[in-house]
Write an enzyme that holds these catalytic residues in place. Structure first.
Site, short mmCIF file in Angstrom:
data_model
loop_
_atom_site.label_atom_id
_atom_site.label_comp_id
_atom_site.label_asym_id
_atom_site.label_seq_id
_atom_site.Cartn_x
_atom_site.Cartn_y
_atom_site.Cartn_z
N ARG A 104 0.87 -1.18 0.00
CA ARG A 104 0.00 0.00 0.00
C ARG A 104 0.91 1.23 0.00
O ARG A 104 1.92 1.27 0.70
CB ARG A 104 -0.91 0.03 1.23
CG ARG A 104 -2.12 -0.90 1.14
CD ARG A 104 -3.12 -0.47 0.07
NE ARG A 104 -4.25 -1.37 -0.03
CZ ARG A 104 -4.34 -2.41 -0.85
NH1 ARG A 104 -3.33 -2.70 -1.67
NH2 ARG A 104 -5.42 -3.16 -0.88
N ASP A 132 4.43 -0.37 -6.92
CA ASP A 132 3.19 -0.71 -7.62
C ASP A 132 2.03 0.06 -6.99
O ASP A 132 0.91 0.03 -7.49
CB ASP A 132 2.93 -2.21 -7.53
CG ASP A 132 1.69 -2.62 -8.33
OD1 ASP A 132 1.65 -2.29 -9.53
OD2 ASP A 132 0.77 -3.25 -7.76
N GLU A 165 -2.27 7.54 -5.02
CA GLU A 165 -2.63 6.88 -6.29
C GLU A 165 -4.09 7.04 -6.68
O GLU A 165 -4.44 6.88 -7.84
CB GLU A 165 -2.28 5.39 -6.23
CG GLU A 165 -3.16 4.58 -5.28
CD GLU A 165 -2.83 3.09 -5.30
OE1 GLU A 165 -1.65 2.74 -5.17
OE2 GLU A 165 -3.77 2.28 -5.46
N HIS A 169 -0.58 -0.10 -9.76
CA HIS A 169 -1.35 -1.06 -8.95
C HIS A 169 -1.83 -2.25 -9.80
O HIS A 169 -3.02 -2.54 -9.85
CB HIS A 169 -2.54 -0.37 -8.28
CG HIS A 169 -2.94 -1.03 -6.98
ND1 HIS A 169 -3.28 -0.32 -5.86
CD2 HIS A 169 -3.06 -2.33 -6.63
CE1 HIS A 169 -3.59 -1.16 -4.88
NE2 HIS A 169 -3.47 -2.39 -5.33
#
Ligand code: NAI
Length: 336
Positions: free
Chosen positions: A234, A258, A263, A295
């Site tokens: 996260r 990622d 985000e 993500h």
């Protein structure tokens, strides 16, 4: 049960409709994020299905509850975006998909390590432009390196096994030790030792108040010079300002993310025709030794099938009035 699914893309619709042939729930797909402004779309719908960047804060949950929603079915593992106490107060049941494919995420973390170390992202661009020079593409052998794993749950465990396959020494920190990993030669240590000894550090713990900004100025200072940091967990586990500061100094050798703290305004959308408004993210993108994926670690066919089938089954179980083993309890503890 009738269920409104938010933040959906064509691939969500495809996998959910396919898996729903065995369930016959009534599915309504919305591409908008779920928040207090969009929550009224679910008025009169008993179940709402949400994803990682949907905002399930107190206000949104109250609007949903007033509209008759009783079930929030998260089609993800993490539940850090849900106010669990507000959900309980509103009489809602929260269910999630605890393990859809730990392999998908662990393998993506490994893909990021390999790409970053051997500079595949840069090599690919160079070769396409007829530049076959190797300067600047120097990597290191993974064999014999120390890989630190923070969080050895489902994903961290698979990740640790894969890295052992490369001949790495795996050092781990978790609030609970995993005996299977210990028997396979993974060494548990306190977080400071993992930070101090790791050549590569990979984060696989959930985002909680304890893990928020786990990677910050102070903790980076305690790491090896040139450490590689991988975050597929996260975004808010990492303080991006601190990361940039230490990328600039060279203390952090390379980074693959990622997930990113902010985000929600970026990922899962095609913003290629828009001006990027996030200056921190823009700065991150200037480093040759940083790779960001949007993500996508979970994004395998196998994982999407499992996400859809588990979510639809969670809702079916609750519809039958049974206890769901994938329920998230208000304290954040899980039923199983
Ligand atoms: P899990 O619940 O199986 O494992 C999490 C582990 O973290 C547990 O062993 C737990 O004891 C440990 N942990 C909890 N608090 C900790 C702390 N303060 N310090 C160190 N360890 C701690 O979860 P799983 O399935 O392995 O997923 C891990 C995380 O990966 C999720 O919470 C989610 O945020 C992220 N994720 C990311 C995806 C992506 O597409 N990028 C997809 C799926 C999950």
């Amino acid at each position: 049960m009738k269920m409104a699914l938010f933040s959906t893309k064509a691939y969500d619709k495809h996998f959910f409709e396919n898996e729903n042939k065995s369930y016959n729930h009534e599915l309504i797909f919305y591409d908008v994020h779920l928040n207090k402004l969009t929550a009224p779309l679910a008025k009169g719908v008993p179940a709402v299905c949400a994803f990682v960047n949907d905002q399930l804060d107190k206000e949104t949950l109250e609007i949903l509850a007033e509209g008759g929603t009783r079930v929030i079915a998260l089609r993800c593992a993490g539940f850090n975006n849900v106010d669990l106490h507000a959900a309980k107060a509103a009489g809602m049941t929260i269910v999630r998909v605890p393990a859809y494919s730990p392999h998908a995420v662990a393998e993506h973390a490994v893909a990021l390590i390999l790409a970053l170390n051997r500079q595949i992202h840069r090599a690919h661009n160079r070769v396409r432009e007829g530049n076959f020079a190797l300067d600047g593409l120097l990597g290191f052998d993974l064999y014999g390196k120390t890989v630190g794993v923070i969080g050895t749950g489902r994903i961290g465990e698979v990740f640790a096994h894969i890295m052992q396959g490369f001949g790495c020494r795996v050092l781990a920190y978790d609030v609970f030790e995993n005996p299977d990993l210990v028997s396979r030669g993974v060494k548990y240590a306190n977080m400071d030792t993992v930070f101090a000894e790791s050549d590569i550090l990979s984060l696989h713990c959930p985002l909680t108040p304890e893990t928020h900004h786990l990677i910050t100025d102070e903790t980076i200072k305690r790491m090896k010079h040139g450490v590689m940091i991988i975050n597929t967990s996260r975004g808010a586990l990492v303080n991006t300002y601190a990361l940039i500061k230490h990328l600039k100094s060279g203390k952090v050798g390379s980074v693959a993310l990622d997930v990113y703290e902010e985000e929600g305004d970026l990922f899962f959308e095609d913003l290629s025709n828009k001006v990027l408004q996030d200056d921190i993210f823009a700065r991150l993108m200037t480093f040759p030794n940083v790779i960001v994926t949007g993500h996508q670690a979970f994004f395998t066919r196998n994982a999407l099938e499992k996400i859809a089938s588990t979510t639809l089954n969670n809702v079916a179980v609750l519809e039958r009035g049974e206890k769901c083993e994938n329920e998230v309890l208000p304290e954040g503890h899980l039923r199983k």
